[in-house]
Design a protein around this motif. Structure first.
Motif, PDB file in Angstrom:
ATOM      1  N   GLY A 193      36.378  45.936  23.018  1.00  0.00           N
ATOM      2  CA  GLY A 193      35.481  45.687  24.144  1.00  0.00           C
ATOM      3  C   GLY A 193      36.111  46.131  25.444  1.00  0.00           C
ATOM      4  O   GLY A 193      37.254  46.596  25.475  1.00  0.00           O
ATOM      5  N   PRO A 194      35.398  45.983  26.555  1.00  0.00           N
ATOM      6  CA  PRO A 194      35.949  46.372  27.852  1.00  0.00           C
ATOM      7  C   PRO A 194      36.960  45.344  28.358  1.00  0.00           C
ATOM      8  O   PRO A 194      36.774  44.148  28.186  1.00  0.00           O
ATOM      9  N   ALA A 195      38.025  45.824  28.959  1.00  0.00           N
ATOM     10  CA  ALA A 195      39.012  44.956  29.618  1.00  0.00           C
ATOM     11  C   ALA A 195      38.823  45.141  31.128  1.00  0.00           C
ATOM     12  O   ALA A 195      38.955  46.243  31.643  1.00  0.00           O
ATOM     13  N   ILE A 196      38.482  44.053  31.799  1.00  0.00           N
ATOM     14  CA  ILE A 196      38.150  44.100  33.220  1.00  0.00           C
ATOM     15  C   ILE A 196      39.235  43.343  33.980  1.00  0.00           C
ATOM     16  O   ILE A 196      39.473  42.166  33.705  1.00  0.00           O
ATOM     17  N   GLY A 197      39.906  44.026  34.905  1.00  0.00           N
ATOM     18  CA  GLY A 197      41.006  43.397  35.620  1.00  0.00           C
ATOM     19  C   GLY A 197      40.834  43.425  37.125  1.00  0.00           C
ATOM     20  O   GLY A 197      40.274  44.365  37.692  1.00  0.00           O
ATOM     21  N   PHE A 198      41.309  42.349  37.754  1.00  0.00           N
ATOM     22  CA  PHE A 198      41.317  42.211  39.210  1.00  0.00           C
ATOM     23  C   PHE A 198      42.720  41.756  39.606  1.00  0.00           C
ATOM     24  O   PHE A 198      43.277  40.875  38.959  1.00  0.00           O
ATOM     25  N   ALA A 199      43.271  42.332  40.672  1.00  0.00           N
ATOM     26  CA  ALA A 199      44.615  41.940  41.104  1.00  0.00           C
ATOM     27  C   ALA A 199      44.740  42.036  42.614  1.00  0.00           C
ATOM     28  O   ALA A 199      44.110  42.887  43.249  1.00  0.00           O
ATOM     29  N   THR A 200      45.577  41.156  43.177  1.00  0.00           N
ATOM     30  CA  THR A 200      45.932  41.218  44.593  1.00  0.00           C
ATOM     31  C   THR A 200      47.437  41.041  44.712  1.00  0.00           C
ATOM     32  O   THR A 200      48.035  40.242  44.006  1.00  0.00           O
ATOM     33  N   ALA A 201      48.036  41.812  45.608  1.00  0.00           N
ATOM     34  CA  ALA A 201      49.473  41.716  45.868  1.00  0.00           C
ATOM     35  C   ALA A 201      49.735  42.111  47.312  1.00  0.00           C
ATOM     36  O   ALA A 201      49.425  43.232  47.711  1.00  0.00           O
ATOM     37  N   GLY A 202      50.279  41.191  48.074  1.00  0.00           N
ATOM     38  CA  GLY A 202      50.652  41.489  49.456  1.00  0.00           C
ATOM     39  C   GLY A 202      49.504  41.985  50.315  1.00  0.00           C
ATOM     40  O   GLY A 202      49.673  42.915  51.084  1.00  0.00           O
ATOM     41  N   GLY A 203      48.333  41.428  50.156  1.00  0.00           N
ATOM     42  CA  GLY A 203      47.185  41.853  50.955  1.00  0.00           C
ATOM     43  C   GLY A 203      46.405  43.009  50.360  1.00  0.00           C
ATOM     44  O   GLY A 203      45.319  43.326  50.815  1.00  0.00           O
ATOM     45  N   ASN A 204      46.961  43.687  49.385  1.00  0.00           N
ATOM     46  CA  ASN A 204      46.255  44.776  48.709  1.00  0.00           C
ATOM     47  C   ASN A 204      45.556  44.230  47.481  1.00  0.00           C
ATOM     48  O   ASN A 204      46.094  43.386  46.768  1.00  0.00           O
ATOM     49  N   SER A 205      44.356  44.715  47.222  1.00  0.00           N
ATOM     50  CA  SER A 205      43.650  44.270  46.033  1.00  0.00           C
ATOM     51  C   SER A 205      43.080  45.474  45.298  1.00  0.00           C
ATOM     52  O   SER A 205      42.890  46.538  45.873  1.00  0.00           O
ATOM     53  N   GLY A 206      42.823  45.268  44.020  1.00  0.00           N
ATOM     54  CA  GLY A 206      42.272  46.345  43.214  1.00  0.00           C
ATOM     55  C   GLY A 206      41.560  45.795  41.994  1.00  0.00           C
ATOM     56  O   GLY A 206      41.715  44.619  41.642  1.00  0.00           O
ATOM     57  N   ALA A 207      40.765  46.642  41.393  1.00  0.00           N
ATOM     58  CA  ALA A 207      40.029  46.273  40.181  1.00  0.00           C
ATOM     59  C   ALA A 207      39.999  47.473  39.260  1.00  0.00           C
ATOM     60  O   ALA A 207      40.108  48.614  39.709  1.00  0.00           O
ATOM     61  N   GLY A 208      39.852  47.211  38.000  1.00  0.00           N
ATOM     62  CA  GLY A 208      39.791  48.298  37.040  1.00  0.00           C
ATOM     63  C   GLY A 208      39.136  47.872  35.746  1.00  0.00           C
ATOM     64  O   GLY A 208      39.110  46.681  35.414  1.00  0.00           O
ATOM     65  N   VAL A 209      38.592  48.839  35.043  1.00  0.00           N
ATOM     66  CA  VAL A 209      37.973  48.608  33.741  1.00  0.00           C
ATOM     67  C   VAL A 209      38.534  49.626  32.777  1.00  0.00           C
ATOM     68  O   VAL A 209      38.635  50.815  33.096  1.00  0.00           O
ATOM     69  N   SER A 210      38.924  49.157  31.602  1.00  0.00           N
ATOM     70  CA  SER A 210      39.394  50.055  30.554  1.00  0.00           C
ATOM     71  C   SER A 210      38.836  49.564  29.228  1.00  0.00           C
ATOM     72  O   SER A 210      38.219  48.504  29.161  1.00  0.00           O
ATOM     73  N   PHE A 211      39.053  50.343  28.194  1.00  0.00           N
ATOM     74  CA  PHE A 211      38.607  49.940  26.862  1.00  0.00           C
ATOM     75  C   PHE A 211      39.766  49.253  26.158  1.00  0.00           C
ATOM     76  O   PHE A 211      40.882  49.763  26.130  1.00  0.00           O
ATOM     77  N   GLY A 212      39.509  48.059  25.628  1.00  0.00           N
ATOM     78  CA  GLY A 212      40.552  47.318  24.922  1.00  0.00           C
ATOM     79  C   GLY A 212      40.210  47.163  23.451  1.00  0.00           C
ATOM     80  O   GLY A 212      39.039  47.195  23.060  1.00  0.00           O
ATOM     81  N   TYR A 213      41.226  47.034  22.648  1.00  0.00           N
ATOM     82  CA  TYR A 213      41.046  46.779  21.219  1.00  0.00           C
ATOM     83  C   TYR A 213      42.275  46.049  20.712  1.00  0.00           C
ATOM     84  O   TYR A 213      43.329  46.052  21.346  1.00  0.00           O
ATOM     85  N   GLY A 214      42.128  45.397  19.590  1.00  0.00           N
ATOM     86  CA  GLY A 214      43.255  44.670  19.032  1.00  0.00           C
ATOM     87  C   GLY A 214      42.966  44.211  17.616  1.00  0.00           C
ATOM     88  O   GLY A 214      41.874  44.416  17.079  1.00  0.00           O
ATOM     89  N   GLY A 215      43.944  43.598  17.042  1.00  0.00           N
ATOM     90  CA  GLY A 215      43.823  43.061  15.706  1.00  0.00           C
ATOM     91  C   GLY A 215      44.768  41.890  15.541  1.00  0.00           C
ATOM     92  O   GLY A 215      45.692  41.712  16.336  1.00  0.00           O
ATOM     93  N   ARG A 216      44.506  41.090  14.541  1.00  0.00           N
ATOM     94  CA  ARG A 216      45.380  39.940  14.282  1.00  0.00           C
ATOM     95  C   ARG A 216      45.275  39.526  12.824  1.00  0.00           C
ATOM     96  O   ARG A 216      44.275  39.777  12.164  1.00  0.00           O
ATOM     97  N   ILE A 217      46.336  38.901  12.365  1.00  0.00           N
ATOM     98  CA  ILE A 217      46.324  38.215  11.076  1.00  0.00           C
ATOM     99  C   ILE A 217      46.668  36.777  11.374  1.00  0.00           C
ATOM    100  O   ILE A 217      47.456  36.478  12.278  1.00  0.00           O
ATOM    101  N   GLY A 218      46.042  35.859  10.644  1.00  0.00           N
ATOM    102  CA  GLY A 218      46.255  34.465  10.989  1.00  0.00           C
ATOM    103  C   GLY A 218      46.081  33.514   9.830  1.00  0.00           C
ATOM    104  O   GLY A 218      45.799  33.913   8.697  1.00  0.00           O
ATOM    105  N   LEU A 219      46.257  32.263  10.149  1.00  0.00           N
ATOM    106  CA  LEU A 219      46.260  31.183   9.193  1.00  0.00           C
ATOM    107  C   LEU A 219      45.415  30.035   9.745  1.00  0.00           C
ATOM    108  O   LEU A 219      45.493  29.724  10.930  1.00  0.00           O
ATOM    109  N   ASN A 220      44.571  29.431   8.902  1.00  0.00           N
ATOM    110  CA  ASN A 220      43.792  28.245   9.262  1.00  0.00           C
ATOM    111  C   ASN A 220      44.145  27.118   8.317  1.00  0.00           C
ATOM    112  O   ASN A 220      44.265  27.328   7.112  1.00  0.00           O
ATOM    113  N   TYR A 221      44.286  25.925   8.860  1.00  0.00           N
ATOM    114  CA  TYR A 221      44.515  24.719   8.067  1.00  0.00           C
ATOM    115  C   TYR A 221      43.381  23.749   8.368  1.00  0.00           C
ATOM    116  O   TYR A 221      43.211  23.332   9.516  1.00  0.00           O
TER     117      TYR A 221
END
Length: 161
Positions: free
Chosen positions: A130-158
């Motif tokens: 899905g899309p990864a949407i980011g917002f950041a501010t540092a020292g009075g400067n701000s920015g935003a960006g959108v990129s495509f993200g993906y991932g995977g996982r293996i897990g355990l349920n009890y």
């Protein structure tokens, strides 16, 4: 007598409806190290709340915290040698507070396979995108960006008793 019968019937129905909703605790590795709590909504769907431990921390640069929620739905009638497929969607979020203040949102779709190892224990593997949407501010400067993200996982349920 009718009042007692009606009361017992109501109690039995309430117990039956809560008994079918199982709850789980678990964890996964892959796109982060996550611990989660999962609750069945009905026989085919569940909601999972996770805390991303690889994004949680306190350091000299600040505090970071990440987590997410996923809605999962079984693909009914499908079972491949004990593997049960499912799909869903979710929203992950990460917040960083410190010298750089940032927020990352990751709405995504997912698909996976679950395998019941024994009565209370199951394992799963899933992928998400899905899309990864980011917002950041540092020292009075701000920015935003959108990129495509993906991932995977293996897990355990009890399953909790």
């Amino acid at each position: 007598m009718k009042k007692i019968f009606l009361g017992l019937t109501t109690l039995a129905l309430a117990a039956a409806s809560t008994a079918s909703a199982a709850t789980y605790i678990g964890g996964s590795i892959g796109s982060g190290l996550t611990v989660h709590y999962q609750s069945d909504l009905d026989a085919a769907s569940a909601v999972r709340y996770g805390l991303n431990l690889s994004f949680v921390g306190l350091s000299s640069s600040g505090l970071t915290l990440g987590g997410g929620v996923d809605y999962l739905n079984s693909i009914s009638g499908q079972n491949y040698g004990g593997l049960s497929p499912y799909y869903g969607f979710g929203l992950d979020a990460g917040v960083g507070l410190g010298s750089v203040t940032s927020i990352v949102l990751y709405p995504h779709v997912l698909g996976g396979l679950k395998y019941n190892v024994s009565d209370p224990l199951s394992v799963f593997a899933e992928v998400n995108a899905g899309p990864a949407i980011g917002f950041a501010t540092a020292g009075g400067n701000s920015g935003a960006g959108v990129s495509f993200g993906y991932g995977g996982r293996i897990g355990l349920n009890y399953r909790l008793p």
